[in-house]
Structures are given as structure tokens and as C-alpha cells.
Design a protein around this motif. Structure first.
Motif, short mmCIF file in Angstrom:
data_model
loop_
_atom_site.label_atom_id
_atom_site.label_comp_id
_atom_site.label_asym_id
_atom_site.label_seq_id
_atom_site.Cartn_x
_atom_site.Cartn_y
_atom_site.Cartn_z
N LEU A 129 0.84 -1.20 0.00
CA LEU A 129 0.00 0.00 0.00
C LEU A 129 0.88 1.25 0.00
O LEU A 129 0.69 2.17 -0.81
CB LEU A 129 -0.91 0.00 1.23
N CYS A 130 1.84 1.28 0.89
CA CYS A 130 2.75 2.42 1.01
C CYS A 130 3.51 2.65 -0.29
O CYS A 130 3.63 3.78 -0.77
CB CYS A 130 3.71 2.15 2.18
N ARG A 131 3.99 1.57 -0.88
CA ARG A 131 4.86 1.68 -2.06
C ARG A 131 4.08 2.03 -3.34
O ARG A 131 4.66 2.52 -4.30
CB ARG A 131 5.65 0.39 -2.25
N THR A 132 2.78 1.79 -3.35
CA THR A 132 2.00 2.18 -4.54
C THR A 132 1.78 3.70 -4.58
O THR A 132 1.53 4.25 -5.65
CB THR A 132 0.62 1.49 -4.59
N ILE A 133 1.88 4.37 -3.43
CA ILE A 133 1.54 5.79 -3.37
C ILE A 133 2.55 6.64 -4.14
O ILE A 133 2.22 7.73 -4.60
CB ILE A 133 1.35 6.24 -1.91
N ASN A 134 3.80 6.17 -4.29
CA ASN A 134 4.70 6.90 -5.20
C ASN A 134 5.15 6.00 -6.36
O ASN A 134 6.19 6.21 -6.94
CB ASN A 134 5.88 7.53 -4.47
N ARG A 135 4.34 5.02 -6.63
CA ARG A 135 4.52 4.09 -7.76
C ARG A 135 5.84 3.34 -7.73
O ARG A 135 6.40 3.01 -8.77
CB ARG A 135 4.32 4.80 -9.11
N LEU A 136 6.35 3.04 -6.55
CA LEU A 136 7.44 2.06 -6.47
C LEU A 136 6.87 0.69 -6.80
O LEU A 136 7.58 -0.21 -7.22
CB LEU A 136 8.05 2.05 -5.06
N GLU A 137 5.57 0.52 -6.56
CA GLU A 137 4.84 -0.65 -7.06
C GLU A 137 3.72 -0.13 -7.95
O GLU A 137 3.00 0.80 -7.57
CB GLU A 137 4.21 -1.43 -5.89
N SER A 138 3.57 -0.71 -9.12
CA SER A 138 2.46 -0.33 -9.99
C SER A 138 1.17 -0.97 -9.47
O SER A 138 1.22 -1.91 -8.67
CB SER A 138 2.73 -0.78 -11.42
N ILE A 139 0.04 -0.46 -9.92
CA ILE A 139 -1.24 -1.06 -9.52
C ILE A 139 -1.91 -1.66 -10.75
O ILE A 139 -1.60 -1.30 -11.88
CB ILE A 139 -2.17 -0.03 -8.84
N ASP A 140 -2.81 -2.62 -10.51
CA ASP A 140 -3.49 -3.28 -11.62
C ASP A 140 -4.73 -2.50 -12.05
O ASP A 140 -5.09 -2.48 -13.23
CB ASP A 140 -3.88 -4.71 -11.24
N SER A 141 -5.41 -1.89 -11.10
CA SER A 141 -6.59 -1.10 -11.42
C SER A 141 -6.85 -0.11 -10.31
O SER A 141 -6.33 -0.24 -9.20
CB SER A 141 -7.82 -2.00 -11.63
N GLY A 142 -7.66 0.92 -10.61
CA GLY A 142 -7.96 1.96 -9.64
C GLY A 142 -7.19 3.23 -9.93
O GLY A 142 -6.50 3.34 -10.95
N ASP A 143 -7.32 4.19 -9.03
CA ASP A 143 -6.70 5.51 -9.21
C ASP A 143 -6.02 5.95 -7.92
O ASP A 143 -6.56 5.75 -6.83
CB ASP A 143 -7.76 6.56 -9.58
N ILE A 144 -4.85 6.57 -8.07
CA ILE A 144 -4.14 7.17 -6.94
C ILE A 144 -3.78 8.60 -7.35
O ILE A 144 -3.29 8.84 -8.46
CB ILE A 144 -2.85 6.40 -6.59
N ALA A 145 -4.03 9.54 -6.45
CA ALA A 145 -3.68 10.94 -6.72
C ALA A 145 -3.01 11.54 -5.48
O ALA A 145 -3.33 11.17 -4.35
CB ALA A 145 -4.92 11.75 -7.09
N ILE A 146 -2.06 12.43 -5.72
CA ILE A 146 -1.41 13.18 -4.65
C ILE A 146 -1.74 14.65 -4.85
O ILE A 146 -1.45 15.20 -5.92
CB ILE A 146 0.13 13.02 -4.68
#
Length: 242
Positions: free
Chosen positions: A43-60
Motif C-alpha cells: 500500500l505504502c509503495r504504490t503511493i509513489n509508484r514504487l509498485e504499480s497497480i493493476d486497477s484503480g486511481d491514486i492521486a497526490i
């Protein structure tokens, strides 16, 4: 400040994040706890895209996470990250470690970057160590350098992924003290940690994760005294009795 909507992530057949929805307003400190393998670090690592996500949206701060390139580099500059391992450059002095990002990414001149770095090293209590190499510092000191280095980028958000788990017990508090002061100053923070005392003292909210889901999201006092789910009560029963 951090917005996650319907975020899913798989590692092969393993579904590590399941339909994550999370809003973290500016200035809030959110503590993420849960058993190993529950998806906290992912969860933490997806917030700056150190891990990519399969679906959904993240915004800062209202800006969707760019997939790659310069946009992603600039966004990462706005999102400070502190890991379990300190990830300092071994061949550079403490001062050089902290000034590198502001000079390279923020295009700050060297003098201004050094003044900023010294003020931050002073703030985390290690200005006197500025000319040493990372290997000459204790683990707790190195982690405080890592925090100063992240702050030198003047981030909008700070992410901490188990920042004290690699430290000897006597060094944990010196790092948590720095984090507590950041929290008091209004830094937006998401902290994955096993330190329940810190969660209680510094957090505005506690997220409890299990099996890739956010099972509970509550103020610390409510979570620690009146956890709603059996899963959270079982987890707290195991860790708070030790």
C-alpha cells in the motif's frame, strides 16, 4: 492530499491489495498496522509508484500519479519516502546525501542546499555528523539522516515503511521522536509500523489491514480500546500482551 480509489494489486496469483479506498487530508497522520503479509508495505509503495497497480486511481494533492517519465520523477520529489533500510549513498558524506536531491531534482544552488541540509540535520539532532560517511553512524543516526534527506525535498507527503524495524531497540525512540515532532508540525504522513505506542501518541487515524483489505479505520484511542472486528481484536490481543 493522498487519494486512493478502488485500488487493486496482484503479485501473480496473490491478491495483495483488494479494492483499497483511502483519503488522507493534508496535515493528517495515518498509521497502518496489521499482521505480516497483510499488504501494508505494498500500500505504502504504490503511493509513489514504487509498485504499480493493476486497477484503480491514486492521486497526490489532486494530481493523478503519472505512469513514468519526468512527471513521475517530479511527483516522487513531492512524496518523501523513508524505508526500513536507510538507502543512503555509502560513498557520500551525510551532508552530500542530504543535498543531492535538492541540487539534482529541485535545481537548488549548492550553498542554499547546504544551508537547508544543515538546518534539517540540526533538527534531527545530527548536524555534528555532517562530514562522516553513513557507515560511521549508528542505525538510528542513519535513519535520521534518511528522514532529513526526504525532508530536504520539501515534500507534501511523507511515507514511512517500517522505519524502525531494522534498528536496535535502544535506537527506535530517537527515530520515533523525530517522526512525532514532524507529526506535531502538521506534516501529512502515512506510517507503516509495529510501534503501537507511537501509533497511539502520534496518529490521527489507525488503519488496520488484513489479507489485502482495510478492515478498520478509526481514531487510535477507539481502535486500541474498542476494535470493531474480531480480526483486529485478535491481532491486538497477540501484540499488546507481549
Amino acid at each position: 492530499m493522498i487519494s486512493m480509489r478502488s485500488v487493486d494489486k496482484h503479485f501473480g496469483a496473490l491478491h495483495v491489495l483488494k479494492d483499497i479506498n483511502l483519503e488522507v487530508p493534508a496535515g493528517q497522520v495515518v498509521i497502518v498496522i496489521g499482521p505480516s503479509g497483510s499488504g501494508k508495505s505494498t500500500l505504502c509503495r504504490t503511493i509513489n509508484r514504487l509498485e504499480s497497480i493493476d486497477s484503480g486511481d491514486i492521486a497526490i494533492d489532486g494530481t493523478p500519479l503519472p505512469l513514468e517519465g519526468k512527471g513521475l520523477a517530479m511527483l516522487r520529489a513531492d512524496v518523501g519516502m523513508v524505508f526500513q533500510s536507510f538507502n543512503l549513498f555509502a560513498h557520500k558524506t551525510i551532508l552530500e546525501n542530504v543535498t543531492l536531491g535538492p541540487i539534482k531534482v529541485r535545481k537548488m544552488n549548492k550553498k542554499a542546499a547546504e544551508e537547508l541540509a544543515l538546518s534539517l540535520l540540526d533538527r534531527v539532532g545530527i548536524a555534528a555528523q555532517k562530514d562522516k560517511l553513513p557507515a560511521q553512524l549508528s542505525g538510528g543516526q542513519q535513519q535520521r539522516v534518511a528522514i532529513a534527506r526526504a525532508l530536504a525535498m520539501k515534500p507534501k507527503v511523507m511515507l514511512f515503511d517500517e522505519p524502525t524495524s531494522a534498528l536496535d531497540p535502544e535506537m527506535v525512540n530517537e527515530v520515533l521522536d523525530v517522526m512525532t515532532s514532524l507529526a506535531r508540525e502538521g506534516m501529512t504522513m502515512l506510517v507503516v509500523t509495529h510501534e503501537m505506542g507511537f501509533a497511539r501518541k502520534a496518529g490521527d487515524r489507525v488503519l488496520f489491514m488484513a489479507d489485502g483489505e482495510i478492515v478498520e479505520d478509526a481514531p487510535p484511542e477507539q481502535f486500541f480500546t474498542q476494535a470493531q472486528s474480531a480480526r483486529a481484536r485478535d491481532f491486538l490481543g497477540k501484540i499488546l500482551t507481549h
